[in-house]
Design a protein around this motif. Structure first.
Motif, PDB file in Angstrom:
ATOM      1  N   PRO A  89      -5.482  -7.281  -5.320  1.00 14.37           N
ATOM      2  CA  PRO A  89      -5.294  -6.069  -4.509  1.00 14.37           C
ATOM      3  C   PRO A  89      -6.043  -4.877  -5.094  1.00 14.37           C
ATOM      4  CG  PRO A  89      -3.320  -6.533  -5.797  1.00 14.37           C
ATOM      5  CD  PRO A  89      -4.233  -7.699  -5.993  1.00 14.37           C
ATOM      6  N   PHE A  90      -6.359  -3.923  -4.217  1.00 10.53           N
ATOM      7  CA  PHE A  90      -6.891  -2.652  -4.681  1.00 10.53           C
ATOM      8  C   PHE A  90      -5.882  -1.994  -5.617  1.00 10.53           C
ATOM      9  CE2 PHE A  90      -9.417  -2.881  -0.708  1.00 10.53           C
ATOM     10  CZ  PHE A  90     -10.657  -2.489  -1.186  1.00 10.53           C
ATOM     11  N   PRO A  91      -6.346  -1.190  -6.571  1.00  9.97           N
ATOM     12  CA  PRO A  91      -5.409  -0.392  -7.367  1.00  9.97           C
ATOM     13  C   PRO A  91      -4.501   0.426  -6.449  1.00  9.97           C
ATOM     14  CG  PRO A  91      -7.621  -0.237  -8.271  1.00  9.97           C
ATOM     15  CD  PRO A  91      -7.748  -0.963  -6.971  1.00  9.97           C
ATOM     16  N   GLU A  92      -3.277   0.644  -6.875  1.00  7.97           N
ATOM     17  CA  GLU A  92      -2.308   1.341  -6.025  1.00  7.97           C
ATOM     18  C   GLU A  92      -2.803   2.723  -5.620  1.00  7.97           C
ATOM     19  OE1 GLU A  92       2.465   2.496  -5.875  1.00  7.97           O
ATOM     20  OE2 GLU A  92       1.639   1.485  -7.646  1.00  7.97           O
ATOM     21  N   VAL A  93      -3.502   3.414  -6.510  1.00  8.61           N
ATOM     22  CA  VAL A  93      -4.008   4.743  -6.179  1.00  8.61           C
ATOM     23  C   VAL A  93      -5.002   4.684  -5.018  1.00  8.61           C
ATOM     24  CG1 VAL A  93      -5.908   4.730  -7.872  1.00  8.61           C
ATOM     25  CG2 VAL A  93      -4.903   6.902  -7.141  1.00  8.61           C
ATOM     26  N   VAL A  94      -5.744   3.592  -4.913  1.00  5.02           N
ATOM     27  CA  VAL A  94      -6.682   3.425  -3.798  1.00  5.02           C
ATOM     28  C   VAL A  94      -5.919   3.197  -2.501  1.00  5.02           C
ATOM     29  CG1 VAL A  94      -8.582   2.028  -2.886  1.00  5.02           C
ATOM     30  CG2 VAL A  94      -8.476   2.551  -5.333  1.00  5.02           C
ATOM     31  N   SER A  95      -4.867   2.401  -2.560  1.00  5.67           N
ATOM     32  CA  SER A  95      -4.027   2.185  -1.384  1.00  5.67           C
ATOM     33  C   SER A  95      -3.449   3.510  -0.892  1.00  5.67           C
ATOM     34  CB  SER A  95      -2.894   1.206  -1.734  1.00  5.67           C
ATOM     35  OG  SER A  95      -2.009   1.056  -0.654  1.00  5.67           O
ATOM     36  N   ARG A  96      -2.977   4.331  -1.809  1.00  5.85           N
ATOM     37  CA  ARG A  96      -2.445   5.645  -1.430  1.00  5.85           C
ATOM     38  C   ARG A  96      -3.528   6.498  -0.777  1.00  5.85           C
ATOM     39  NH1 ARG A  96       1.829   8.898  -2.108  1.00  5.85           N
ATOM     40  NH2 ARG A  96       1.524  11.115  -2.516  1.00  5.85           N
ATOM     41  N   ALA A  97      -4.720   6.455  -1.343  1.00  2.74           N
ATOM     42  CA  ALA A  97      -5.834   7.216  -0.765  1.00  2.74           C
ATOM     43  C   ALA A  97      -6.172   6.719   0.634  1.00  2.74           C
ATOM     44  CB  ALA A  97      -7.056   7.133  -1.682  1.00  2.74           C
ATOM     45  N   MET A  98      -6.087   5.417   0.867  1.00  2.33           N
ATOM     46  CA  MET A  98      -6.370   4.879   2.201  1.00  2.33           C
ATOM     47  C   MET A  98      -5.408   5.439   3.240  1.00  2.33           C
ATOM     48  SD  MET A  98      -7.341   0.861   2.100  1.00  2.33           S
ATOM     49  CE  MET A  98      -7.839   0.188   0.536  1.00  2.33           C
ATOM     50  N   ILE A  99      -4.118   5.504   2.889  1.00 10.23           N
ATOM     51  CA  ILE A  99      -3.140   6.065   3.827  1.00 10.23           C
ATOM     52  C   ILE A  99      -3.503   7.514   4.145  1.00 10.23           C
ATOM     53  CG2 ILE A  99      -0.708   6.612   4.217  1.00 10.23           C
ATOM     54  CD1 ILE A  99      -0.001   4.526   2.088  1.00 10.23           C
TER      55      ILE A  99
END
Length: 511
Positions: A89-99
């Motif tokens: 998975p993408f790093p969690e910070v990247v997931s947050r940025a996607m949202i």
């Protein structure tokens, strides 16, 4: 608190939301645009107008008409079939940025989603519920379809999320937080996944980390200059002003500030006439990388405020246009440019490491060893740096020059921008480790030269860095030192940008 409008998000605000957890709100004007855009979609459905993605299939299926009773099922099928990302998975910070970026794009009012969609994305941000999104599987045109489908699954109550430091099934977290799953309606699935938010989110995180690395490289290189008794004349403002690149001028100025008051640096002719390029050309090399980072920043700040889905709705639904804003080429090229620029910080750093450890290139103990011969000292640390630099050369190969047709040749040119962004992230991690190795070696070199002779700023940095990695008095497992130093740099707990302006430049240097 950050208010989103769809048009005014900055990289600094993105950093505050993604790294510092700032609360996000939505402007009333932007929410009204969402409402009006949704009314347009509902009218299209009611009027039975044929519009791509609302009542047609997708990609090569764009000529397949969908019955009115099936338009909602179409959206659910779209998300489930496209959620086929693979790999870590993408790093969690990247997931947050996607949202954050997907929310900001929908607030422009061109996408036709219901307010409940943007409200749920807002809730995910503020409750810190972040989708688990596999990294691999996007071609970077027709948007980041696979990654963003995993994000959209979460709105439907499916998939997995990061929450409270663990990975959970989305349904369980929704139950804990009292959230209901959303049944997607006409256009909404397509609006959620047709965009560049995966590559752009990764790009934003890359840029934030790369800028920190760029500043860190200057502090560490300043230590190396002292450890090798480097010649300060190469940083004289006349040289850099004569060429005219502002980033090069700024790098040289920061080095003069960092080294002000040092008794370890020398003037040309005192010990040698000129230094090797890896010392003498730091402003030119680092400055060129700063130029690339400035270019990347410009593209990212446009893209994080861009409407990138398809079709886009204008004039209250009177004008609905299928286009190609989902094509990631601008970000793909920016990420490839970033890869080259950031890799150079490690390339020149590794050459400085060689000058610190090679007894044929300095008058320090061979390989900075406490007992040369009996103890190997930093010998193999240079090997590791060389290995990482070589790996970066393969990762820096441009992804944006590649294209493989998809959807039965309907989508016959793609950007591979997400691959470029992912490889840029890998390069950044490698560069940080190379800089960590240079830092360890430079700390040892200045210790041999005399800590009391250091510039005030570099001495302060030396003292903080020594809390992370102690002096090398005998061989030990240096892998542990490298990883500790790398984590310290990653945490950015040193004020890299805060050059102490009160310390005036040393007048004895003639500046």
């Amino acid at each position: 608190m950050i208010e989103l409008t769809g048009n005014s998000l900055t990289l600094e605000q993105t950093k505050q939301v993604c790294y510092e957890g700032d609360i996000v709100t939505i402007s009333l004007d932007s929410m009204q645009k969402v409402v009006e855009s949704r009314k347009a979609v509902e009218k299209i459905v009611a009027d039975k107008r044929t519009v791509y993605g609302i009542n047609t299939g997708f990609g090569k299926f764009s000529d397949v008409m969908i019955e009115e009773d099936d338009v909602n099922v179409l959206q659910v099928n779209l998300i489930r079939s496209h959620a086929c990302g693979v790999g870590e998975p993408f790093p969690e910070v990247v997931s947050r940025a996607m949202i954050l970026l997907r929310l900001n794009a929908l607030l422009k009012g061109f996408s036709g989603v219901r307010p409940i969609i943007v409200e749920r994305l807002l809730e995910l941000l503020n409750l810190q519920i972040h989708p688990v999104i596999p990294q691999q599987g996007s071609l970077g045109a027709s948007g980041d379809l696979a990654p963003l489908s995993h994000l959209a699954l979460v709105l439907m109550g499916e998939g997995q999320v990061y929450y409270a430091g663990k990975v959970w099934p989305t349904a369980e977290v929704y139950k804990m937080e009292g959230l209901e799953s959303i049944s997607l309606q006409a256009k909404e699935g397509l609006a959620l996944i047709n965009g560049t938010q995966a590559m752009t989110a990764m790009g934003v995180v890359n840029w934030i980390e790369a800028v920190d690395l760029a500043y860190q490289s200057e502090w560490i290189a300043a230590l190396t200059l002292e450890g090798l008794e480097g010649i300060i004349d190469a940083f004289h403002p006349f040289i850099h002003e004569a060429r005219g690149y502002q980033q090069q001028i700024a790098v040289a100025e920061r080095f003069r500030k960092l080294l002000a008051g040092s008794k370890l640096i020398t003037k040309q002719g005192e010990k040698r006439v000129q230094d090797a390029y890896s010392l003498r050309c730091i402003p030119q090399v680092h400055g060129a990388s700063w130029q690339a980072l400035d270019y990347v920043k410009e593209k990212l700040e446009i893209e994080i405020n861009a409407a990138t889905d398809n079709p886009l709705i204008f004039d209250a639904g009177e004008t609905v246009i299928s286009g190609g804003n989902f094509h990631g080429q601008p970000i793909a090229i920016a990420m490839d440019f970033m890869k080259i620029a950031v890799a150079e910080f490690a390339s020149i750093s590794e050459r400085r490491i060689e000058r610190l450890v090679n007894p044929q290139l300095n008058d320090l103990p061979p390989f900075l060893s406490a007992q040369p011969g009996l103890q190997s000292g930093a010998m193999i640390m240079q090997y590791v740096a060389a290995s990482l630099v070589s790996e970066n050369k393969t990762l820096a190969h441009p992804a944006s020059v590649d294209s493989i047709p998809s959807s039965a040749n309907q989508e016959d040119h793609v950007s591979m921008g997400t691959i470029a962004a992912r490889h840029a992230y890998s390069i950044i991690q490698n560069v940080r480790r190379v800089l960590a190795i240079e830092c360890i070696c430079a700390l040892q070199a200045v210790q041999y030269r005399g800590i009391d002779k250091m510039a005030p700023q570099t001495k302060t940095f030396y003292e903080k860095a020594r809390e992370i990695v102690p002096s090398i008095i005998e061989d030990r497992v240096f892998s542990e030192d490298i990883e500790r130093m790398t984590k310290w740099l990653k945490k950015n707990n040193w004020q890299w940008r805060a050059l102490i302006s009160e310390i005036s430049l040393n007048k004895s240097l003639g500046y």
